[in-house]
Design a protein around this motif. Structure first.
Motif, PDB file in Angstrom:
ATOM      1  N   LYS A  11       0.827  -1.223   0.000  1.00 35.45           N
ATOM      2  CA  LYS A  11       0.000   0.000   0.000  1.00 35.45           C
ATOM      3  C   LYS A  11       0.853   1.262   0.000  1.00 35.45           C
ATOM      4  CE  LYS A  11      -3.909  -1.855   2.518  1.00 35.45           C
ATOM      5  NZ  LYS A  11      -4.198  -2.346   3.827  1.00 35.45           N
ATOM      6  N   ASP A  12       2.031   1.160   0.608  1.00 36.16           N
ATOM      7  CA  ASP A  12       2.868   2.362   0.760  1.00 36.16           C
ATOM      8  C   ASP A  12       3.842   2.576  -0.383  1.00 36.16           C
ATOM      9  OD1 ASP A  12       1.655   2.765   3.216  1.00 36.16           O
ATOM     10  OD2 ASP A  12       3.075   1.407   4.217  1.00 36.16           O
ATOM     11  N   LYS A  37       5.473   3.886  -3.588  1.00 33.62           N
ATOM     12  CA  LYS A  37       5.305   5.274  -4.052  1.00 33.62           C
ATOM     13  C   LYS A  37       5.473   5.410  -5.567  1.00 33.62           C
ATOM     14  CE  LYS A  37       5.394   9.872  -3.345  1.00 33.62           C
ATOM     15  NZ  LYS A  37       5.075  10.268  -4.679  1.00 33.62           N
ATOM     16  N   ASP A  58      -6.302   7.097 -10.855  1.00 33.28           N
ATOM     17  CA  ASP A  58      -6.632   7.075  -9.438  1.00 33.28           C
ATOM     18  C   ASP A  58      -5.389   6.829  -8.574  1.00 33.28           C
ATOM     19  OD1 ASP A  58      -8.811   7.626  -7.903  1.00 33.28           O
ATOM     20  OD2 ASP A  58      -9.107   5.521  -7.367  1.00 33.28           O
ATOM     21  N   LEU A  59      -4.469   6.022  -9.071  1.00 29.00           N
ATOM     22  CA  LEU A  59      -3.214   5.827  -8.329  1.00 29.00           C
ATOM     23  C   LEU A  59      -2.468   7.155  -8.263  1.00 29.00           C
ATOM     24  CD1 LEU A  59      -1.846   2.415  -9.706  1.00 29.00           C
ATOM     25  CD2 LEU A  59      -2.686   2.883  -7.399  1.00 29.00           C
ATOM     26  N   ASN A  73      -3.875  10.028  -8.419  1.00 28.36           N
ATOM     27  CA  ASN A  73      -4.632  10.888  -7.494  1.00 28.36           C
ATOM     28  C   ASN A  73      -4.316  10.587  -6.033  1.00 28.36           C
ATOM     29  OD1 ASN A  73      -5.786  12.074  -9.677  1.00 28.36           O
ATOM     30  ND2 ASN A  73      -7.801  11.101  -9.455  1.00 28.36           N
ATOM     31  N   GLN A  74      -3.808   9.366  -5.775  1.00 30.34           N
ATOM     32  CA  GLN A  74      -3.407   9.020  -4.403  1.00 30.34           C
ATOM     33  C   GLN A  74      -2.006   9.535  -4.092  1.00 30.34           C
ATOM     34  OE1 GLN A  74      -3.826   4.698  -3.850  1.00 30.34           O
ATOM     35  NE2 GLN A  74      -5.622   4.789  -5.161  1.00 30.34           N
ATOM     36  N   LYS A  84       0.726   8.802  -5.971  1.00 32.15           N
ATOM     37  CA  LYS A  84       1.798   7.902  -6.397  1.00 32.15           C
ATOM     38  C   LYS A  84       2.338   8.329  -7.759  1.00 32.15           C
ATOM     39  CE  LYS A  84      -0.250   4.094  -3.824  1.00 32.15           C
ATOM     40  NZ  LYS A  84       0.575   4.146  -2.621  1.00 32.15           N
ATOM     41  N   ASN A 138      -5.746  -2.797  -8.545  1.00 33.97           N
ATOM     42  CA  ASN A 138      -6.222  -2.301  -7.244  1.00 33.97           C
ATOM     43  C   ASN A 138      -6.010  -3.345  -6.153  1.00 33.97           C
ATOM     44  OD1 ASN A 138      -7.027   0.087  -8.323  1.00 33.97           O
ATOM     45  ND2 ASN A 138      -9.183  -0.482  -8.549  1.00 33.97           N
ATOM     46  N   GLU A 173      -3.785  -2.984  -2.851  1.00 33.83           N
ATOM     47  CA  GLU A 173      -4.396  -3.110  -1.518  1.00 33.83           C
ATOM     48  C   GLU A 173      -3.682  -4.174  -0.687  1.00 33.83           C
ATOM     49  OE1 GLU A 173      -8.441  -4.008  -2.476  1.00 33.83           O
ATOM     50  OE2 GLU A 173      -8.785  -1.984  -3.243  1.00 33.83           O
TER      51      GLU A 173
END
Ligand code: GLU
Length: 283
Positions: free
Chosen positions: A9-10, A12, A45-46, A48-49, A51, A251, A255
């Motif tokens: 999840k972390d 980058k 979306d990644l 947007n997170q 990354k 995804n 996750e």
């Protein structure tokens, strides 16, 4: 042995490779637009997170072939190069259009082995990647098939994506393939084949299994994937091979779900990317 994957999840900086067969319909070779649409939404979306995302996309030759109405897969180098010239432009047109839906800016980076061997070109490529990622752009990478020569071509995008991951110091490489990951044997031929969800160390046995197409670990192309895994993990990135049939698997991977085969990063301080590129003897 499986591994708790919550740390994923972390991650980058992520490089995601998608192959021609995952981008096109099997029966027609035309682009699978709904799949591409999903892919673009997931990548945006990644981003947007927060990354950094790089897409390595194949498909230039396949799309060019379809556009030019060639029935057979071209074997002539010159025909392949012409197909790539037509197909790459078309592929980017579609990517631009889909990314525009989400206000996400993509960019195109076409590389040959020469880009990596030449010190100035390699530095320029790295700086351009950095600048684009800082600007929030998603670079879309492919081999520059139109000008690459036999001596100076990567030849496959598994290798190219691992080299890109090493070049930009990515911490994650995802290879979307048409198989679920690594098996002890070809699952289509051997019902006893066992799925391997986690590879701690890429040892000689694994490399040999991959090289030997008759005993083929999984289906064809596993050798290049293991070679890519060696480059990626030695350079400090985790690598996952997963089935790109449903791109939502990206995804699930991010996750931390237990899908695909994870090759664990183990940064090798002696790893010199250029040594691999010059000799093509890695592993
Ligand atoms: N660069 C090739 C193309 O875009 C694909 C190479 C590969 O699939 O590994 O057609």
């Amino acid at each position: 042995m499986s591994l708790n994957r919550t740390a994923i999840k972390d991650k980058k900086r992520i490089v995601i490779k998608i192959g021609s067969s995952s981008l096109t319909h099997e029966t027609t070779n035309s682009l699978n637009l709904s799949k591409m649409e999903k892919l673009i939404r997931i990548l945006t979306d990644l981003r947007n997170q927060g990354k950094d995302v790089i897409l390595v996309s194949s498909g230039a030759i396949a799309v060019g072939r379809e556009t030019l109405g060639l029935k057979e897969k071209p074997s002539d180098k010159i025909v392949k190069q012409a197909c790539a010239a037509v197909g790459q432009a078309r592929l980017m047109m579609v990517y631009q259009k889909l990314f525009a839906e989400y206000n996400q800016v993509p960019a195109q980076i076409l590389m040959t082995k020469y880009t990596m061997i030449n010190d100035i070109s390699r530095k320029n490529a790295r700086n351009t990647f950095e600048e684009l990622l800082n600007m929030g752009v998603i670079p879309i990478v492919n081999e520059n098939d139109t000008v690459s020569t036999d001596e100076l071509e990567f030849g496959d995008n598994d290798t190219l994506s691992a080299i890109v991951a090493a070049l930009v110091h990515a911490d994650m490489l995802i290879l979307l393939s048409d198989i679920d990951g690594l098996y002890t044997d070809d699952p289509h031929k051997n019902k006893e084949a066992v799925f391997i969800d986690y590879v701690e160390v890429i040892d000689e046995k694994l490399c040999e299994m991959g090289k030997d197409s008759s005993s083929s670990v999984g289906t064809g192309g596993m050798a290049t994937k293991i070679s890519a895994a060696k480059i990626a993990t030695d350079s400090g990135a985790d690598m996952i091979i997963a089935n790109g049939e449903d791109v939502y698997i990206i995804n699930e991977i991010m996750e931390g779900k237990n899908v695909g085969t994870l090759f664990k990063a183990h940064k090798d301080e002696n790893f010199v990317l250029l040594d691999y590129i010059r000799t093509k003897q890695y592993p």
